[in-house]
Scaffold this motif. Structure first.
Motif, mmCIF file in Angstrom:
data_model
loop_
_atom_site.group_PDB
_atom_site.id
_atom_site.type_symbol
_atom_site.label_atom_id
_atom_site.label_comp_id
_atom_site.label_asym_id
_atom_site.label_seq_id
_atom_site.Cartn_x
_atom_site.Cartn_y
_atom_site.Cartn_z
ATOM 1 N N VAL A 183 -26.070 -50.383 -48.908
ATOM 2 C CA VAL A 183 -26.749 -50.521 -50.188
ATOM 3 C C VAL A 183 -27.808 -49.423 -50.309
ATOM 4 O O VAL A 183 -28.507 -49.110 -49.341
ATOM 5 N N PRO A 184 -27.956 -48.783 -51.458
ATOM 6 C CA PRO A 184 -28.860 -47.624 -51.562
ATOM 7 C C PRO A 184 -30.312 -47.907 -51.175
ATOM 8 O O PRO A 184 -30.973 -47.031 -50.619
ATOM 9 N N SER A 185 -30.819 -49.116 -51.441
ATOM 10 C CA SER A 185 -32.216 -49.410 -51.102
ATOM 11 C C SER A 185 -32.474 -49.257 -49.610
ATOM 12 O O SER A 185 -33.601 -48.955 -49.200
ATOM 13 N N TRP A 186 -31.449 -49.452 -48.801
ATOM 14 C CA TRP A 186 -31.606 -49.345 -47.354
ATOM 15 C C TRP A 186 -31.976 -47.920 -46.959
ATOM 16 O O TRP A 186 -32.695 -47.694 -45.990
ATOM 17 N N TYR A 187 -31.501 -46.946 -47.725
ATOM 18 C CA TYR A 187 -31.818 -45.541 -47.464
ATOM 19 C C TYR A 187 -33.155 -45.120 -48.068
ATOM 20 O O TYR A 187 -33.795 -44.189 -47.566
ATOM 21 N N THR A 188 -33.559 -45.728 -49.161
ATOM 22 C CA THR A 188 -34.680 -45.175 -49.926
ATOM 23 C C THR A 188 -35.989 -45.937 -49.776
ATOM 24 O O THR A 188 -37.061 -45.361 -49.978
ATOM 25 N N GLU A 189 -35.951 -47.218 -49.434
ATOM 26 C CA GLU A 189 -37.154 -48.039 -49.439
ATOM 27 C C GLU A 189 -37.632 -48.348 -48.026
ATOM 28 O O GLU A 189 -36.821 -48.580 -47.125
ATOM 29 N N ALA A 190 -38.948 -48.344 -47.839
ATOM 30 C CA ALA A 190 -39.556 -48.658 -46.547
ATOM 31 C C ALA A 190 -41.013 -48.999 -46.777
ATOM 32 O O ALA A 190 -41.559 -48.760 -47.866
ATOM 33 N N SER A 191 -41.656 -49.547 -45.758
ATOM 34 C CA SER A 191 -43.049 -49.981 -45.865
ATOM 35 C C SER A 191 -44.006 -48.831 -45.579
ATOM 36 O O SER A 191 -43.789 -48.028 -44.666
ATOM 37 N N LEU A 192 -45.093 -48.779 -46.341
ATOM 38 C CA LEU A 192 -46.169 -47.855 -46.034
ATOM 39 C C LEU A 192 -46.760 -48.175 -44.675
ATOM 40 O O LEU A 192 -46.645 -49.304 -44.177
ATOM 41 N N VAL A 193 -47.420 -47.197 -44.052
ATOM 42 C CA VAL A 193 -48.182 -47.442 -42.831
ATOM 43 C C VAL A 193 -49.639 -47.083 -43.081
ATOM 44 O O VAL A 193 -49.950 -46.249 -43.934
ATOM 45 N N LEU A 194 -50.516 -47.731 -42.329
ATOM 46 C CA LEU A 194 -51.956 -47.556 -42.513
ATOM 47 C C LEU A 194 -52.543 -46.647 -41.446
ATOM 48 O O LEU A 194 -52.039 -46.578 -40.318
ATOM 49 N N ASP A 195 -53.633 -45.965 -41.791
ATOM 50 C CA ASP A 195 -54.394 -45.250 -40.778
ATOM 51 C C ASP A 195 -55.337 -46.229 -40.095
ATOM 52 O O ASP A 195 -55.321 -47.443 -40.373
ATOM 53 N N LEU A 196 -56.159 -45.752 -39.184
ATOM 54 C CA LEU A 196 -57.017 -46.644 -38.415
ATOM 55 C C LEU A 196 -58.165 -47.220 -39.231
ATOM 56 O O LEU A 196 -58.846 -48.138 -38.772
ATOM 57 N N ASP A 197 -58.372 -46.717 -40.437
ATOM 58 C CA ASP A 197 -59.350 -47.301 -41.355
ATOM 59 C C ASP A 197 -58.718 -48.308 -42.301
ATOM 60 O O ASP A 197 -59.390 -48.854 -43.176
ATOM 61 N N GLY A 198 -57.415 -48.529 -42.155
ATOM 62 C CA GLY A 198 -56.728 -49.474 -43.014
ATOM 63 C C GLY A 198 -56.294 -48.898 -44.347
ATOM 64 O O GLY A 198 -55.918 -49.654 -45.251
#
Length: 377
Positions: A314-329
């Motif tokens: 499914v295309p969303s599997w290639y295009t979508e992902a979670s943001l990541v935070l720096d050490l300040d959140g």
């Protein structure tokens, strides 16, 4: 698919690669836990505890610590209430307390931001090091973790399809060979990868424990977290979870699968939690602990690399992902991938797939491309 002893991208002296520190890396044992920020803690609890069956180890009004049934350490997943859904920490357990000193020295030499707390960053963890690594991910290294009851024998508590351990994470990063070189310096080994005939690397699977991976590096706009994966004992457990989701009228949480991967040979199911974080249910990969374990390289056009049965992605599997935070959140900025993407070369107008190499480009019309699912009613 073929086996080769050469890791993706080799180890050329290229300015894009992260320098190898002279300081030895920490001795990583395994991926231990992930901390996710969720925008609705009650909804997240319902999904992870009531539906998937993870065990609550500790909780307060803003944070939930969960573990799997075979785990004897405090937690494998931390859910923390926050304003933006994102990954706040990817945690590895190290072999000895001295490895935390090694982590500080290793990442300080790389010029990374390093923070250390003797009493841990969260409940259940002692001396702990967090870094913003060269790829932009929030890595955490721990040794001293509170022991809890291992519930392997508590069949009276286990739902159908119990989640028994955290198996791996999958990280999205623009330059996969650069990421591989850095992770090799950290002591990880490549087990499988996806390349094309020109040598472009689209993804690589890397491990510390003797299975296929503790993390995978997937080529795309990043840094982002593609998914966190929990293992079950066998494939019928995955089907039991599907049945439970259907019975609860939660089938819309299923993004992809169930199926069997070509890469890793594992049986899989991909779900999305209420915030869109992707969770894989994973089982039955293979042993990789021998020092001469061969690297398996897949052609990016092999129709069976992502699903052994040739089912579309499914295309969303290639295009979508979670943001990541720096050490300040704060959310890390996402950098675009400049190399070709796997989705573009396999789904795009010039893309093609094959089941047998000699028949490249000769899939039946109804099987060509990987938008098939999105076009069905």
């Amino acid at each position: 698919m073929n086996a080769t002893p050469t890791p993706p991208g080799g180890r050329p002296d290229d300015a894009r690669f992260i320098p190898t520190p002279t300081s030895p890396p920490p001795d990583v044992l395994r991926a231990l836990s992930v901390e996710l920020v969720v925008t609705d803690l009650a909804a997240a609890r319902h999904f992870y505890v009531d539906v998937l069956g993870l065990v609550v180890t500790a909780q307060d009004p803003t944070t939930l610590h969960l573990r799997t049934f075979d785990e004897f350490l405090h937690h494998n997943l931390v859910l923390r209430q926050g304003p933006v859904a994102a990954a706040a920490a990817l945690t590895y357990r190290v072999r000895a307390p001295q490895d935390l000193d090694r982590a500080v020295a290793f990442y300080s030499e790389l010029g990374c931001r390093v923070e250390r707390r003797r009493d841990g960053f969260t409940t259940g963890v002692g001396d702990c090091v967090r870094v913003q690594d060269p790829l932009g991910f929030p890595y955490e290294f721990v040794h001293d973790v509170t022991h809890v009851e291992r519930l392997s024998w508590r069949y009276d508590l286990q739902p159908p399809g119990p989640l028994v351990r955290l198996d791996h994470v999958n990280q999205v990063t623009p330059d996969v060979p650069r990421a591989v070189r850095y992770m090799e310096d950290l002591g990880f080994r490549v087990t499988e990868d996806i390349q094309d005939a020109d040598g472009t690397t689209y993804a690589a699977w890397m491990r510390r424990k003797p299975t296929v991976h503790d993390t995978a590096m997937t080529g795309g706009d990043g840094p982002r977290l593609h998914h966190v994966a929990f293992a079950t004992h066998e494939k019928h457990d995955v089907l039991a979870i599907c049945d439970r989701l259907g019975a609860l009228r939660l089938s819309d949480r299923i993004e992809r699968g169930p199926g069997r991967h070509g890469v890793s040979n594992a049986f899989y199911l991909y779900l999305r939690d209420p915030d869109g974080h992707r969770v894989e249910i994973y089982t039955q990969d293979y042993w990789t602990g021998d020092p001469d374990n061969p690297v398996v390289t897949w052609d990016v056009h092999d129709n069976q690399r992502r699903d052994w049965w040739g089912n579309p992605v499914v295309p969303s599997w290639y295009t979508e992902a979670s943001l990541v935070l720096d050490l300040d959140g704060e959310p890390q900025p996402v950098v675009a991938r400049t190399d070709s993407t796997e989705m573009a070369v396999t789904i795009g107008a010039d893309g093609f797939s094959y089941t047998r190499p000699e028949d490249a480009g000769d899939l039946p019309a109804w099987k060509q491309g990987e938008y098939k699912l999105g076009h069905q009613l």
